[in-house]
Design a protein around this motif. Structure first.
Motif, PDB file in Angstrom:
ATOM      1  N   ALA A 149       0.835  -1.209   0.000  1.00 41.45           N
ATOM      2  CA  ALA A 149       0.000   0.000   0.000  1.00 41.45           C
ATOM      3  C   ALA A 149       0.865   1.253   0.000  1.00 41.45           C
ATOM      4  CB  ALA A 149      -0.926  -0.010   1.212  1.00 41.45           C
ATOM      5  N   TRP A 150       1.919   1.244   0.837  1.00 45.75           N
ATOM      6  CA  TRP A 150       2.824   2.394   0.885  1.00 45.75           C
ATOM      7  C   TRP A 150       3.588   2.547  -0.427  1.00 45.75           C
ATOM      8  CZ3 TRP A 150       2.312   5.617   4.853  1.00 45.75           C
ATOM      9  CH2 TRP A 150       1.830   5.134   6.069  1.00 45.75           C
ATOM     10  N   ALA A 151       3.883   1.423  -1.076  1.00 42.20           N
ATOM     11  CA  ALA A 151       4.707   1.462  -2.295  1.00 42.20           C
ATOM     12  C   ALA A 151       3.932   1.919  -3.521  1.00 42.20           C
ATOM     13  CB  ALA A 151       5.306   0.076  -2.542  1.00 42.20           C
ATOM     14  N   SER A 152       2.619   1.857  -3.475  1.00 37.47           N
ATOM     15  CA  SER A 152       1.797   2.239  -4.629  1.00 37.47           C
ATOM     16  C   SER A 152       1.565   3.749  -4.627  1.00 37.47           C
ATOM     17  CB  SER A 152       0.456   1.507  -4.589  1.00 37.47           C
ATOM     18  OG  SER A 152      -0.414   2.025  -5.577  1.00 37.47           O
ATOM     19  N   GLN A 153       2.216   4.452  -5.554  1.00 41.41           N
ATOM     20  CA  GLN A 153       2.031   5.906  -5.634  1.00 41.41           C
ATOM     21  C   GLN A 153       0.576   6.256  -5.952  1.00 41.41           C
ATOM     22  OE1 GLN A 153       4.766   7.838  -8.262  1.00 41.41           O
ATOM     23  NE2 GLN A 153       6.518   7.491  -6.913  1.00 41.41           N
ATOM     24  N   ALA A 154      -0.038   5.463  -6.815  1.00 42.90           N
ATOM     25  CA  ALA A 154      -1.434   5.726  -7.171  1.00 42.90           C
ATOM     26  C   ALA A 154      -2.317   5.647  -5.930  1.00 42.90           C
ATOM     27  CB  ALA A 154      -1.914   4.733  -8.220  1.00 42.90           C
ATOM     28  N   PHE A 155      -2.103   4.632  -5.098  1.00 39.39           N
ATOM     29  CA  PHE A 155      -2.906   4.458  -3.896  1.00 39.39           C
ATOM     30  C   PHE A 155      -2.697   5.614  -2.923  1.00 39.39           C
ATOM     31  CE2 PHE A 155      -3.633   2.601   0.364  1.00 39.39           C
ATOM     32  CZ  PHE A 155      -4.960   2.213   0.212  1.00 39.39           C
ATOM     33  N   VAL A 156      -1.447   6.018  -2.740  1.00 40.55           N
ATOM     34  CA  VAL A 156      -1.138   7.113  -1.815  1.00 40.55           C
ATOM     35  C   VAL A 156      -1.768   8.416  -2.297  1.00 40.55           C
ATOM     36  CG1 VAL A 156       0.732   8.539  -0.888  1.00 40.55           C
ATOM     37  CG2 VAL A 156       0.982   6.052  -0.952  1.00 40.55           C
ATOM     38  N   TRP A 157      -1.624   8.722  -3.590  1.00 40.75           N
ATOM     39  CA  TRP A 157      -2.155   9.982  -4.124  1.00 40.75           C
ATOM     40  C   TRP A 157      -3.683   9.999  -4.127  1.00 40.75           C
ATOM     41  CZ3 TRP A 157       0.084  14.418  -4.282  1.00 40.75           C
ATOM     42  CH2 TRP A 157       1.467  14.502  -4.406  1.00 40.75           C
ATOM     43  N   ILE A 158      -4.294   8.888  -4.482  1.00 39.86           N
ATOM     44  CA  ILE A 158      -5.761   8.831  -4.491  1.00 39.86           C
ATOM     45  C   ILE A 158      -6.312   9.067  -3.095  1.00 39.86           C
ATOM     46  CG2 ILE A 158      -7.708   7.220  -4.698  1.00 39.86           C
ATOM     47  CD1 ILE A 158      -6.281   6.088  -7.192  1.00 39.86           C
ATOM     48  N   ASN A 159      -5.670   8.493  -2.092  1.00 45.40           N
ATOM     49  CA  ASN A 159      -6.154   8.681  -0.728  1.00 45.40           C
ATOM     50  C   ASN A 159      -5.856  10.086  -0.209  1.00 45.40           C
ATOM     51  OD1 ASN A 159      -7.429   6.152   0.466  1.00 45.40           O
ATOM     52  ND2 ASN A 159      -5.641   5.328  -0.591  1.00 45.40           N
ATOM     53  N   ALA A 160      -4.771  10.697  -0.671  1.00 39.45           N
ATOM     54  CA  ALA A 160      -4.495  12.087  -0.301  1.00 39.45           C
ATOM     55  C   ALA A 160      -5.582  13.007  -0.861  1.00 39.45           C
ATOM     56  CB  ALA A 160      -3.124  12.510  -0.813  1.00 39.45           C
ATOM     57  N   VAL A 161      -5.967  12.779  -2.121  1.00 36.35           N
ATOM     58  CA  VAL A 161      -7.026  13.576  -2.738  1.00 36.35           C
ATOM     59  C   VAL A 161      -8.350  13.329  -2.021  1.00 36.35           C
ATOM     60  CG1 VAL A 161      -8.388  13.917  -4.841  1.00 36.35           C
ATOM     61  CG2 VAL A 161      -5.903  13.705  -4.985  1.00 36.35           C
ATOM     62  N   THR A 162      -8.631  12.063  -1.709  1.00 35.93           N
ATOM     63  CA  THR A 162      -9.871  11.726  -0.993  1.00 35.93           C
ATOM     64  C   THR A 162      -9.922  12.445   0.353  1.00 35.93           C
ATOM     65  OG1 THR A 162      -9.911   9.552  -2.054  1.00 35.93           O
ATOM     66  CG2 THR A 162     -11.265   9.827  -0.094  1.00 35.93           C
ATOM     67  N   PHE A 163      -8.800  12.459   1.054  1.00 34.82           N
ATOM     68  CA  PHE A 163      -8.738  13.139   2.352  1.00 34.82           C
ATOM     69  C   PHE A 163      -9.077  14.621   2.206  1.00 34.82           C
ATOM     70  CE2 PHE A 163      -6.375  15.647   5.461  1.00 34.82           C
ATOM     71  CZ  PHE A 163      -6.840  15.106   6.646  1.00 34.82           C
ATOM     72  N   LEU A 164      -8.485  15.267   1.202  1.00 35.75           N
ATOM     73  CA  LEU A 164      -8.735  16.694   0.991  1.00 35.75           C
ATOM     74  C   LEU A 164     -10.199  16.945   0.619  1.00 35.75           C
ATOM     75  CD1 LEU A 164      -5.507  17.736  -0.944  1.00 35.75           C
ATOM     76  CD2 LEU A 164      -6.111  18.279   1.424  1.00 35.75           C
ATOM     77  N   VAL A 165     -10.743  16.097  -0.264  1.00 37.40           N
ATOM     78  CA  VAL A 165     -12.132  16.258  -0.693  1.00 37.40           C
ATOM     79  C   VAL A 165     -13.077  16.162   0.502  1.00 37.40           C
ATOM     80  CG1 VAL A 165     -14.016  15.143  -1.961  1.00 37.40           C
ATOM     81  CG2 VAL A 165     -11.811  15.524  -3.072  1.00 37.40           C
ATOM     82  N   TYR A 166     -12.891  15.149   1.330  1.00 38.77           N
ATOM     83  CA  TYR A 166     -13.808  14.961   2.448  1.00 38.77           C
ATOM     84  C   TYR A 166     -13.565  15.961   3.578  1.00 38.77           C
ATOM     85  CZ  TYR A 166     -16.049  10.963   0.399  1.00 38.77           C
ATOM     86  OH  TYR A 166     -16.790  10.162  -0.427  1.00 38.77           O
ATOM     87  N   ALA A 167     -12.340  16.469   3.703  1.00 28.24           N
ATOM     88  CA  ALA A 167     -12.098  17.532   4.675  1.00 28.24           C
ATOM     89  C   ALA A 167     -12.883  18.782   4.292  1.00 28.24           C
ATOM     90  CB  ALA A 167     -10.602  17.843   4.745  1.00 28.24           C
ATOM     91  N   VAL A 168     -12.843  19.120   3.019  1.00 30.99           N
ATOM     92  CA  VAL A 168     -13.603  20.276   2.530  1.00 30.99           C
ATOM     93  C   VAL A 168     -15.104  20.032   2.704  1.00 30.99           C
ATOM     94  CG1 VAL A 168     -14.215  21.598   0.474  1.00 30.99           C
ATOM     95  CG2 VAL A 168     -11.827  21.035   0.929  1.00 30.99           C
ATOM     96  N   LEU A 169     -15.550  18.837   2.355  1.00 36.06           N
ATOM     97  CA  LEU A 169     -16.974  18.532   2.462  1.00 36.06           C
ATOM     98  C   LEU A 169     -17.464  18.618   3.904  1.00 36.06           C
ATOM     99  CD1 LEU A 169     -17.572  15.578   0.007  1.00 36.06           C
ATOM    100  CD2 LEU A 169     -18.338  17.937  -0.180  1.00 36.06           C
ATOM    101  N   GLY A 170     -16.675  18.120   4.830  1.00 39.26           N
ATOM    102  CA  GLY A 170     -17.060  18.202   6.231  1.00 39.26           C
ATOM    103  C   GLY A 170     -17.250  19.651   6.665  1.00 39.26           C
ATOM    104  N   ALA A 171     -16.317  20.504   6.248  1.00 35.97           N
ATOM    105  CA  ALA A 171     -16.418  21.924   6.582  1.00 35.97           C
ATOM    106  C   ALA A 171     -17.627  22.561   5.903  1.00 35.97           C
ATOM    107  CB  ALA A 171     -15.136  22.646   6.170  1.00 35.97           C
ATOM    108  N   VAL A 172     -17.849  22.220   4.637  1.00 39.49           N
ATOM    109  CA  VAL A 172     -18.964  22.813   3.892  1.00 39.49           C
ATOM    110  C   VAL A 172     -20.304  22.405   4.483  1.00 39.49           C
ATOM    111  CG1 VAL A 172     -20.204  22.711   1.691  1.00 39.49           C
ATOM    112  CG2 VAL A 172     -17.743  23.133   1.728  1.00 39.49           C
ATOM    113  N   PHE A 173     -20.471  21.127   4.787  1.00 32.66           N
ATOM    114  CA  PHE A 173     -21.741  20.669   5.337  1.00 32.66           C
ATOM    115  C   PHE A 173     -22.030  21.351   6.675  1.00 32.66           C
ATOM    116  CE2 PHE A 173     -22.226  16.322   3.022  1.00 32.66           C
ATOM    117  CZ  PHE A 173     -22.321  17.011   1.823  1.00 32.66           C
TER     118      PHE A 173
END
Length: 202
Positions: A64-88
């Motif tokens: 999981a750590w070695a997969s750049q795609a997995f790391v980046w996708i989860n970083a984007v997901t984290f940012l998206v849901y952080a914004v959504l939590g604040a917006v809601f």
């Protein structure tokens, strides 16, 4: 085997940082009730990362750590849901304090987001499979930005249909287009035997 130490370190890290940030609303950051838990949480996060590299059977497998795609996708997901939590939170409070709606009505005001996502997620997944993840994600970000711009118009004279229902529906469309490829990408980034781990992290 179950990674007990990794689980404990991660739980301590999340609980400590959450406690510190929550206390920060009432106390200055230098106060020990704020800085202490935050420092403890950061140290626990660092120790968690250190242990995951060295553990024979880590909570997060090395793949999981070695997969750049997995790391980046989860970083984007984290940012998206952080914004959504604040917006809601912002929209619900604004509907109550500024527009004078009851807590129940304010909370139900965002129900179209969930309804649209439930109704269209499978179609968004099919579109992502057909056209690739990038086009629906770009469309989703654009629609979400439009919805947030429309939601900033909430004031004392807010009408539900134009100022809440329409933007919430557009936000639901945007999130459906954006989140479905993100979730599918997270699952596809790791081998199928790690699907549970991929889903859990995401």
């Amino acid at each position: 085997h179950f990674d007990v130490l990794g689980s404990v370190l991660l739980a301590v890290a999340l609980a400590a940082v959450t406690t510190g940030l929550t206390n920060w609303a009432q106390q200055p950051f230098a106060d020990r009730s704020v800085a202490g838990p935050v420092v403890l949480g950061v140290v626990a996060f660092v120790l968690f990362g250190w242990w995951q590299v060295r553990a024979p059977e880590p909570l997060l497998p090395h793949e999981a750590w070695a997969s750049q795609a997995f790391v980046w996708i989860n970083a984007v997901t984290f940012l998206v849901y952080a914004v959504l939590g604040a917006v809601f939170l912002w929209v619900v409070i604004t509907l109550q304090v500024v527009a004078g709606r009851s807590p129940l009505v304010a909370g139900l005001g965002l129900m179209p987001v969930t309804a649209v996502m439930l109704a269209l997620s499978s179609r968004a997944g099919a579109a992502s499979d057909r056209y690739g993840p990038r086009p629906p994600m770009v469309l989703g970000i654009a629609l979400s930005a439009l919805a947030l711009a429309l939601l900033t118009r909430i004031d004392a004279s807010t009408g539900y249909v134009v100022d809440v229902l329409l933007p919430a529906t557009i936000l639901g469309l945007g999130l459906t287009a954006m989140v479905t490829p993100l979730t599918a990408g997270a699952l596809a980034a790791l081998p199928s035997r790690l699907a549970g781990t991929a889903s859990g992290v995401n």
